[in-house]
Enzyme design. Structure first.
Site, PDB file in Angstrom:
ATOM      1  N   GLY A 192       0.831  -1.190   0.000  1.00  0.00           N
ATOM      2  CA  GLY A 192       0.000   0.000   0.000  1.00  0.00           C
ATOM      3  C   GLY A 192       0.865   1.239   0.000  1.00  0.00           C
ATOM      4  N   GLN A 197       3.192   9.759   1.369  1.00  0.00           N
ATOM      5  CA  GLN A 197       4.444   9.007   1.412  1.00  0.00           C
ATOM      6  C   GLN A 197       5.370   9.326   0.248  1.00  0.00           C
ATOM      7  OE1 GLN A 197       2.291   5.107   2.313  1.00  0.00           O
ATOM      8  NE2 GLN A 197       4.285   4.855   3.297  1.00  0.00           N
ATOM      9  N   CYS A 255       5.977  -0.313   7.568  1.00  0.00           N
ATOM     10  CA  CYS A 255       5.618   0.806   6.697  1.00  0.00           C
ATOM     11  C   CYS A 255       6.830   1.227   5.881  1.00  0.00           C
ATOM     12  CB  CYS A 255       5.130   1.974   7.557  1.00  0.00           C
ATOM     13  SG  CYS A 255       4.609   3.424   6.630  1.00  0.00           S
ATOM     14  N   LEU A 256       6.606   1.502   4.596  1.00  0.00           N
ATOM     15  CA  LEU A 256       7.695   1.952   3.734  1.00  0.00           C
ATOM     16  C   LEU A 256       8.322   3.252   4.236  1.00  0.00           C
ATOM     17  CD1 LEU A 256       6.129   1.237   0.219  1.00  0.00           C
ATOM     18  CD2 LEU A 256       7.918  -0.081   1.370  1.00  0.00           C
ATOM     19  N   HIS A 296      -4.511   1.196   7.311  1.00  0.00           N
ATOM     20  CA  HIS A 296      -3.157   1.733   7.452  1.00  0.00           C
ATOM     21  C   HIS A 296      -2.946   2.918   6.507  1.00  0.00           C
ATOM     22  CE1 HIS A 296       1.354   1.115   7.948  1.00  0.00           C
ATOM     23  NE2 HIS A 296       1.298   1.864   6.862  1.00  0.00           N
ATOM     24  N   GLU A 297      -3.343   2.762   5.241  1.00  0.00           N
ATOM     25  CA  GLU A 297      -3.128   3.826   4.257  1.00  0.00           C
ATOM     26  C   GLU A 297      -4.034   5.030   4.519  1.00  0.00           C
ATOM     27  OE1 GLU A 297      -0.461   3.673   2.668  1.00  0.00           O
ATOM     28  OE2 GLU A 297      -0.148   1.540   2.999  1.00  0.00           O
ATOM     29  N   HIS A 349      -2.630   7.311   7.059  1.00  0.00           N
ATOM     30  CA  HIS A 349      -1.616   8.227   6.536  1.00  0.00           C
ATOM     31  C   HIS A 349      -2.246   9.544   6.090  1.00  0.00           C
ATOM     32  CE1 HIS A 349       2.286   6.275   6.425  1.00  0.00           C
ATOM     33  NE2 HIS A 349       1.762   5.163   5.922  1.00  0.00           N
TER      34      HIS A 349
END
Length: 151
Positions: free
Chosen positions: A46, A51, A88-89, A130-131, A134
């Site tokens: 995701g 991000q 997470c990235l 999660h996304e 953000h």
């Protein structure tokens, strides 16, 4: 398309509340394509626009069942609880246990502005939550228990 550098924890854009998208067209389509390519290039499941440094309410998710895109997503139903490990990235090398809803329903728009709705459960529900977090400046580390470094 382009692959962007992932913004990492400490950058202010990750803590901002993202702006609702009101203009649909080639610029948004290019953003979604670039987000998809960036997510895949980084082996993510995701990615939210913040991000890659873009404070807009746009996410892409692919847990292995095909790409899901949402513009202006809102979770309108929550049910049950699941606790599982997340990373997470934007926070490389960290994982932690996060409680999320087991089943959700997300409403929003597709890349062309058409209203869409998606019921999700399990891993897809987790990735969407999660996304969407953000987009409100919330990181998984804000909710995680047992945070630890991984290699």
């Amino acid at each position: 398309m382009a692959v962007y550098k992932i913004v990492e924890v400490g950058d202010d854009v990750l803590r901002e509340k993202s702006v609702r998208v009101t203009k649909f067209g080639p610029h948004l389509e290019k953003l979604l394509d670039n987000m998809r390519d960036t997510m895949y290039a980084n082996q993510g499941v995701g990615l939210a626009a913040p991000q890659i440094g873009v404070s807009k309410r746009v996410i892409v998710v692919d847990i292995g069942d095909g790409l899901v895109e949402f513009v202006n997503p809102v979770i309108v139903e929550y049910e049950g609880t699941q606790i599982d490990s997340e990373g997470c990235l934007s926070i490389p090398g960290m994982v932690g246990e996060v409680a999320r809803a087991e089943r959700i329903k997300v409403k929003g728009q597709n890349r062309y502005g058409k209203e869409i709705e998606l019921p999700a459960r399990g891993y897809l529900a987790r990735a969407l939550q999660h996304e969407i977090d953000h987009l409100d400046g919330i990181l998984f580390i804000d909710k995680a228990k047992n945070l630890k470094k991984v290699q």
